[in-house]
Design an enzyme around this catalytic site. Structure first.
Site, PDB file in Angstrom:
ATOM      1  N   THR A   1      -8.515   6.379  -1.903  1.00 49.82           N
ATOM      2  CA  THR A   1      -9.922   5.904  -2.385  1.00 49.82           C
ATOM      3  C   THR A   1     -10.952   7.207  -1.717  1.00 49.82           C
ATOM      4  O   THR A   1     -12.101   7.293  -2.447  1.00 49.82           O
ATOM      5  CB  THR A   1     -10.139   4.873  -1.061  1.00 49.82           C
ATOM      6  OG1 THR A   1      -9.632   5.156   0.006  1.00 49.82           O
ATOM      7  CG2 THR A   1      -9.325   3.793  -1.587  1.00 49.82           C
TER       8      THR A   1
ATOM      9  N   LYS B   1     -14.842   8.647  -3.589  1.00 53.11           N
ATOM     10  CA  LYS B   1     -15.926   8.873  -2.724  1.00 53.11           C
ATOM     11  C   LYS B   1     -16.685   9.940  -3.446  1.00 53.11           C
ATOM     12  O   LYS B   1     -17.566  10.311  -3.473  1.00 53.11           O
ATOM     13  CB  LYS B   1     -15.770   8.688  -1.436  1.00 53.11           C
ATOM     14  CG  LYS B   1     -15.305   7.349  -0.818  1.00 53.11           C
ATOM     15  CD  LYS B   1     -14.583   7.364   0.545  1.00 53.11           C
ATOM     16  CE  LYS B   1     -13.891   5.948   0.986  1.00 53.11           C
ATOM     17  NZ  LYS B   1     -13.015   6.140   2.149  1.00 53.11           N
TER      18      LYS B   1
ATOM     19  N   LYS C   1      -8.540  14.089   4.303  1.00 49.05           N
ATOM     20  CA  LYS C   1      -7.825  13.101   4.467  1.00 49.05           C
ATOM     21  C   LYS C   1      -6.963  13.119   5.461  1.00 49.05           C
ATOM     22  O   LYS C   1      -6.872  14.536   6.146  1.00 49.05           O
ATOM     23  CB  LYS C   1      -7.071  12.772   3.190  1.00 49.05           C
ATOM     24  CG  LYS C   1      -6.514  13.950   2.526  1.00 49.05           C
ATOM     25  CD  LYS C   1      -5.796  14.052   1.495  1.00 49.05           C
ATOM     26  CE  LYS C   1      -6.673  14.030   0.204  1.00 49.05           C
ATOM     27  NZ  LYS C   1      -6.629  12.778  -0.533  1.00 49.05           N
ATOM     28  N   ARG C   2      -6.009  12.315   5.769  1.00 48.54           N
ATOM     29  CA  ARG C   2      -5.053  12.430   6.885  1.00 48.54           C
ATOM     30  C   ARG C   2      -3.934  13.640   6.518  1.00 48.54           C
ATOM     31  O   ARG C   2      -3.905  13.885   5.297  1.00 48.54           O
ATOM     32  CB  ARG C   2      -4.207  11.018   7.054  1.00 48.54           C
ATOM     33  CG  ARG C   2      -4.865   9.897   7.910  1.00 48.54           C
ATOM     34  CD  ARG C   2      -5.091  10.185   9.093  1.00 48.54           C
ATOM     35  NE  ARG C   2      -4.002  10.471   9.969  1.00 48.54           N
ATOM     36  CZ  ARG C   2      -3.683   9.614  10.974  1.00 48.54           C
ATOM     37  NH1 ARG C   2      -4.460   8.504  11.067  1.00 48.54           N
ATOM     38  NH2 ARG C   2      -2.565   9.557  11.701  1.00 48.54           N
TER      39      ARG C   2
ATOM     40  N   LYS D   1       0.608  14.972   1.037  1.00 50.47           N
ATOM     41  CA  LYS D   1      -0.694  14.978   0.387  1.00 50.47           C
ATOM     42  C   LYS D   1      -0.872  16.672   0.449  1.00 50.47           C
ATOM     43  O   LYS D   1      -2.095  16.807  -0.433  1.00 50.47           O
ATOM     44  CB  LYS D   1      -1.696  14.430   1.525  1.00 50.47           C
ATOM     45  CG  LYS D   1      -1.859  12.838   1.728  1.00 50.47           C
ATOM     46  CD  LYS D   1      -2.766  12.645   2.675  1.00 50.47           C
ATOM     47  CE  LYS D   1      -2.545  11.146   3.138  1.00 50.47           C
ATOM     48  NZ  LYS D   1      -3.240  10.195   2.101  1.00 50.47           N
TER      49      LYS D   1
ATOM     50  N   HIS E   1       0.774  -1.293   0.103  1.00 50.44           N
ATOM     51  CA  HIS E   1       0.122  -0.072  -0.015  1.00 50.44           C
ATOM     52  C   HIS E   1       0.845   1.188   0.010  1.00 50.44           C
ATOM     53  O   HIS E   1       0.245   2.168   0.054  1.00 50.44           O
ATOM     54  CB  HIS E   1      -0.923   0.212   1.230  1.00 50.44           C
ATOM     55  CG  HIS E   1      -2.101  -1.091   1.388  1.00 50.44           C
ATOM     56  ND1 HIS E   1      -3.215  -0.706   0.875  1.00 50.44           N
ATOM     57  CD2 HIS E   1      -2.037  -2.419   1.679  1.00 50.44           C
ATOM     58  CE1 HIS E   1      -4.154  -1.868   0.762  1.00 50.44           C
ATOM     59  NE2 HIS E   1      -3.313  -2.797   1.252  1.00 50.44           N
TER      60      HIS E   1
HETATM   61  O1  B1N Z   1      -3.540   2.708   1.808  1.00 48.34           O
HETATM   62  C1  B1N Z   1      -4.861   3.313   0.957  1.00 48.34           C
HETATM   63  C2  B1N Z   1      -4.289   3.918  -0.331  1.00 48.34           C
HETATM   64  O2  B1N Z   1      -5.253   4.479  -0.897  1.00 48.34           O
HETATM   65  C3  B1N Z   1      -3.629   5.226   0.100  1.00 48.34           C
HETATM   66  O3  B1N Z   1      -2.978   5.696  -0.837  1.00 48.34           O
HETATM   67  C4  B1N Z   1      -2.343   4.557   1.091  1.00 48.34           C
HETATM   68  O4  B1N Z   1      -1.828   5.760   1.620  1.00 48.34           O
HETATM   69  C5  B1N Z   1      -2.979   3.937   2.265  1.00 48.34           C
HETATM   70  C6  B1N Z   1       1.281   2.005   8.120  1.00 48.34           C
HETATM   71  C7  B1N Z   1      -0.513   2.621   6.529  1.00 48.34           C
HETATM   72  N1  B1N Z   1      -0.513   2.837   2.851  1.00 48.34           N
HETATM   73  N2  B1N Z   1       0.021   2.521   3.943  1.00 48.34           N
HETATM   74  C8  B1N Z   1      -0.847   2.783   4.985  1.00 48.34           C
HETATM   75  C9  B1N Z   1      -1.343   2.441   7.367  1.00 48.34           C
HETATM   76  C10 B1N Z   1      -0.966   2.182   8.591  1.00 48.34           C
HETATM   77  C11 B1N Z   1       0.293   1.872   9.057  1.00 48.34           C
HETATM   78  O5  B1N Z   1       0.522   1.791  10.314  1.00 48.34           O
HETATM   79  C12 B1N Z   1       0.928   2.075   6.687  1.00 48.34           C
HETATM   80  N3  B1N Z   1      -1.920   3.221   4.404  1.00 48.34           N
HETATM   81  C13 B1N Z   1      -1.740   3.445   3.214  1.00 48.34           C
HETATM   82  C14 B1N Z   1      -5.515   1.841   0.633  1.00 48.34           C
HETATM   83  O6  B1N Z   1      -4.848   1.323  -0.381  1.00 48.34           O
END
Ligand code: B1N
Length: 840
Positions: A674, A678, A566-567, A572, A375
């Site tokens: 995502t 939406k 978003k975060r 971003k 991801h």
């Molecule tokens: O996952 C989403 C994507 O749509 C986003 O672009 C992406 O940033 C997000 C460590 C993550 N990537 N990595 C994380 C979350 C929690 C953590 O402790 C990494 N989140 C994303 C779905 O594919």
């Protein structure tokens, strides 16, 4: 095991009341009153709104249980292949309304509560959402659970039952303040604890070799500590199908025997300490959207839930009477990023040490069972664990990882003779300085499939972070572009638009979103466009009313609702959005008669508590808002709002109300996104870079209907290779210079020049996310947006076309692709057995 006669006897001893399954509003009304009395122990004179919420929730849960039991029974009996989604995070959002939508009983329940003199909306508002995730990754897991159930794919979602989810955000004096999320305080009607299915998880200690009865070399793990995992099950309904899947979340508890052990030697307080230590394991979600390097508790959480889940799967498999050797034929395990990647080593341990399979057999099963979704491309986000830490917590897994690595590198060596660099790059162990375990490498080696979450992201994985693996095993790589569920993200959050669309094209789109394409011709219909506009205006008014009530700010519902939610993260680029706001502000200050279309800038999002720059960006947004919103020269042409506590619940008011969706990350940094989907689904136009799924959204809606700006990911690489100097952009662009200087001058901080200095310095000295390089392109593009919005009719046409062409971004499509390309699973329909039939 119970005999068939005994089971019949048990069935005879109770029967399911119609009051627990009936769907008419009369039955529901009776059932709600019954649950208020017998579950909440309340009567109307003293019942709170929350009591009514609980009564309604239990009433709906009863209806789900009937379907859930039939689902579990069917999977047990039919020996079907099951998808196991392993995710450290889930963001399902409030359950009640979603279950009403999926069961098709929203109107009946509304009538039932209204007949009792209550209001369904205020009852729904009582629910505390499970914030068991940070952002997109956790929400994706929830959308996928919804689609799996709706598509009738047998599935279990495994995760962690954090006692404290993602913090609640408050804004005080413009700064983010974190409040602990006590989501379980008033009870959780959606979960069923299953203490009888507790499993043991070992930590620490040492290993020792021994020879088994067959004379084979074996290893035993003598742990230092044992923790119990208690499963809590939440039913996940599908839309208008009987299939109801399980989300099984694990809570850590101290095993009783462990307490007694200490008790017996008189160490009562030691035993209590051990209990506290055990229960800390699932206490809190790490509120970081990238991994926290080297935090032992985080690794403990990961191993804990993965071990619980795999032990549980092996038990289910053996209970179904299947031999251990066919495990991978009956289960496929999807790793949601590397957070559960330790599962590869854990399954090997279970198969080799506990079930005594030979290494090669166990490895074949493991590789065929696992698949890995990546991801993120951010290099700082790739999980690695210091070898020392890892070895002291999981000594046996370290040995197993060494063995996997040795066999893997032996194989690689044959292919790349005399290329030690290649071997070093592929190794599961990062050498040099202090050694670390590379979790992404473990996931790649242990999986039969590896996927990225948008086309660009997958390509960049193949040529970047996972290039060596791609060269080795190109056939393992696939792209599966993310999707979102139209049930929650359209039907539930936007009833007005849902009704308008359904009136025109019927309701098949709810499970076949590609049917939205039937809206294309309606984009040409002026009467339809007018109705569309009326809906959008009403939805914007709803959000304006909410903001008026909660923040005392009056918004103009005819202004452009320009939203970034978003975060908060530098990549971003919320601060690029702010530079645009300041630029508009400066233009109006210089020329008060300037004709600019009124805009409302709305932000929402949490910053990781330790991420200072992200917190400063929030302070910048609120500070600019403070000045701009109250400057009489601006004549309410610009408003800036920061909506606190962006979570699933609050996001549901935001997406429908947007005219413009801000998707402005530096190209090559956002894996997919995502929120972009939406917003589009609800009729917003997008201003965005060629990043993540934006690229595919733009292709789908066609270039003319998307506001594109900025450097491509290739440009960004080149720019940096040539030695990017942000100052050059600053020095040569007066409007940019003016905007940055205004921040630096203390204009937005009551003269305090020091406040935003770190942010200004970062932009002028380094600007790792290239805001300055993209600034002019962004401003020009925003000027086009402003122009385009003046022509409401054309704008509406474009919005309709966006919706008409967004069908591909349903999570149903994504799940169908996973099923076909990675999981090799098929739907299984669930028939509801009447109680009498169940007996036979
Ligand atoms: O996952 C989403 C994507 O749509 C986003 O672009 C992406 O940033 C997000 C460590 C993550 N990537 N990595 C994380 C979350 C929690 C953590 O402790 C990494 N989140 C994303 C779905 O594919």
């Amino acid at each position: 095991e119970l005999s068939p006669e005994h089971i019949t006897e048990i069935y005879d001893s109770f029967h399911i009341e119609d009051d627990r399954t009936g769907l008419s509003s009369e039955t529901l009304q009776r059932a709600i009153a019954d649950n208020l009395y017998y579950i909440q122990g309340k009567f109307p004179e003293i019942a709170t709104l929350y009591d009514y919420y609980m009564a309604v929730a239990y009433t709906v849960r009863d209806r789900l249980l009937h379907r859930w039991i039939n689902t579990v029974k069917t999977y047990r009996e039919q020996d079907v292949k099951v998808v196991c989604y392993l995710s450290a995070e889930y963001l399902p959002g409030p359950h009640l309304e979603n279950n009403l939508v999926n069961l098709g009983i929203y109107d009946q329940v509304q009538q039932a509560v209204e007949s009792s003199g209550l209001d369904l909306r205020s009852i729904l508002a009582q629910e505390e959402e499970p914030g068991l995730g940070n952002g997109g990754l956790g929400r994706l897991a929830a959308c996928y659970m919804d689609s799996l159930a709706t598509l009738e794919i047998p599935a279990i979602g495994y995760g962690i039952r954090y006692e404290y989810g993602i913090f609640d955000q408050e804004i005080r004096e413009g700064w983010q303040v974190e409040i602990t999320d006590k989501w379980l305080r008033l009870g959780n009607p959606w979960e069923i604890p299953r203490p009888e299915n507790a499993v043991e998880v070992k930590f620490g200690g040492y290993t020792e070799p021994y020879t088994d009865d067959q004379g084979d070399y074996r290893v035993r793990w003598i742990p230092h500590q044992v923790v119990n995992g208690i499963p809590y099950d939440t039913p996940i309904s599908g839309y208008r199908v009987n299939t109801t899947s399980t989300m099984r979340l694990w809570k850590a508890e101290a095993p009783e025997s462990f307490d007694f052990q200490a008790f017996n030697v008189g160490d009562y307080y030691g035993a209590v300490d051990a209990k506290i230590i055990s229960e800390n394991l699932t206490k809190v979600l790490y509120p970081n959207d990238e991994p926290i390097q080297g935090k032992q508790l985080r690794l403990e959480q990961q191993y804990f839930f993965v071990s619980c889940s795999l032990q549980n799967l092996l038990k289910i498999h053996l209970l179904r009477g299947d031999p251990i050797e066919t495990f991978h034929e009956k289960f496929v395990i999807q790793l949601n990023d590397t957070h559960p990647a330790i599962g590869v080593a854990e399954l090997m341990r279970l198969l080799v040490d506990e079930y005594l399979l030979h290494w090669q057999k166990a490895w074949d099963i493991t590789q065929q069972a696992f698949a890995y979704t990546n991801h993120t491309l951010l290099p700082e986000a790739l999980e690695t664990w210091p070898l020392n830490l890892f070895g002291s917590l999981l000594p046996r897994h370290l040995e197993i990882i060494y063995e996997i690595n040795q066999r893997f590198l032996d194989q690689v060596r044959l292919k790349y003779l005399g290329n030690p660099d290649k071997l070093a790059r592929l190794s599961l162990i990062e050498e040099g300085g202090s050694k670390r375990i590379r979790m992404a490498h473990l996931a790649c080696v242990g999986s039969h499939a590896i996927n990225g979450v948008a086309a660009l992201h997958t390509e960049l994985l193949k040529e970047g972070v996972l290039k060596d693996f791609y060269d080795l095993w190109p056939h393992k790589f696939t792209n599966i572009t993310n999707g979102v569920t139209p049930r929650r993200w359209m039907v539930l959050i936007n009833p007005r638009l849902t009704q308008l669309i359904t009136r025109e094209i019927g309701e098949t789109w709810i499970t076949q979103l590609e049917d939205f394409k039937r809206l294309e011709s309606l984009a040409e219909d002026p009467a339809f466009r007018q109705e569309w506009r009326r809906v959008k205006r009403a939805v914007k008014q709803d959000l304006a009313d909410y903001i008026q009530a909660h923040q005392g700010l009056t918004l103009n519902p005819d202004s452009i609702f320009d939203i970034q939610a978003k975060r908060i993260h530098e990549y971003k680029r919320q601060h690029l959005n702010v530079l645009h706001i300041i630029t508009l502000y400066n233009r109006i200050k210089h020329n008060p008669r300037l004709a600019v279309p009124p805009r409302t800038f709305i932000f929402g999002g949490k910053a990781a508590p330790g991420y200072q720059m992200a917190k400063l960006i929030i302070k910048l947004i609120t500070s600019v808002g403070e000045v701009v919103n109250h400057d009489p020269d601006i004549c309410d042409l610009i408003k800036v709002v920061f909506l606190p506590d962006f979570n699933v619940t609050n996001s549901q008011r935001i997406y429908p109300a947007a005219d413009l969706s801000e998707q402005i990350s530096t190209a090559g940094k956002e894996a997919s996104g995502t929120g972009n989907m939406k917003f589009s689904m609800n009729g917003a136009l997008t201003i965005g870079t060629l990043d993540g799924a934006n690229i595919e959204i733009r292709e789908a809606v066609e270039a003319d209907n998307f506001f594109l700006f900025g450097h491509t990911s290739e440009d960004i690489v080149d720019l940096k290779a040539q030695g990017y100097v942000p100052k050059t952009f600053y020095n040569t662009n007066p409007a940019l210079k003016e905007a940055i200087d205004l921040i630096a001058s203390g204009y937005f901080s009551h003269g305090n020049r020091a406040l935003f200095q770190p942010l200004v310095d970062q932009l002028l000295q380094a600007d790792p996310y290239c805001l300055l390089a993209d600034y002019q392109s962004y401003i020009d593009c925003q000027d086009q947006v402003g122009q385009a919005f003046q022509d409401q009719d054309t704008w509406t046409k474009t919005a309709i076309l966006n919706v008409a062409r967004i069908g591909r971004f349903s999570s149903d499509r994504a799940i169908r692709e996973y099923c076909r390309e990675i999981w090799w699973v098929n739907p299984v329909s669930i028939h509801l057995e009447e109680y009498q039939q169940a007996k036979a």
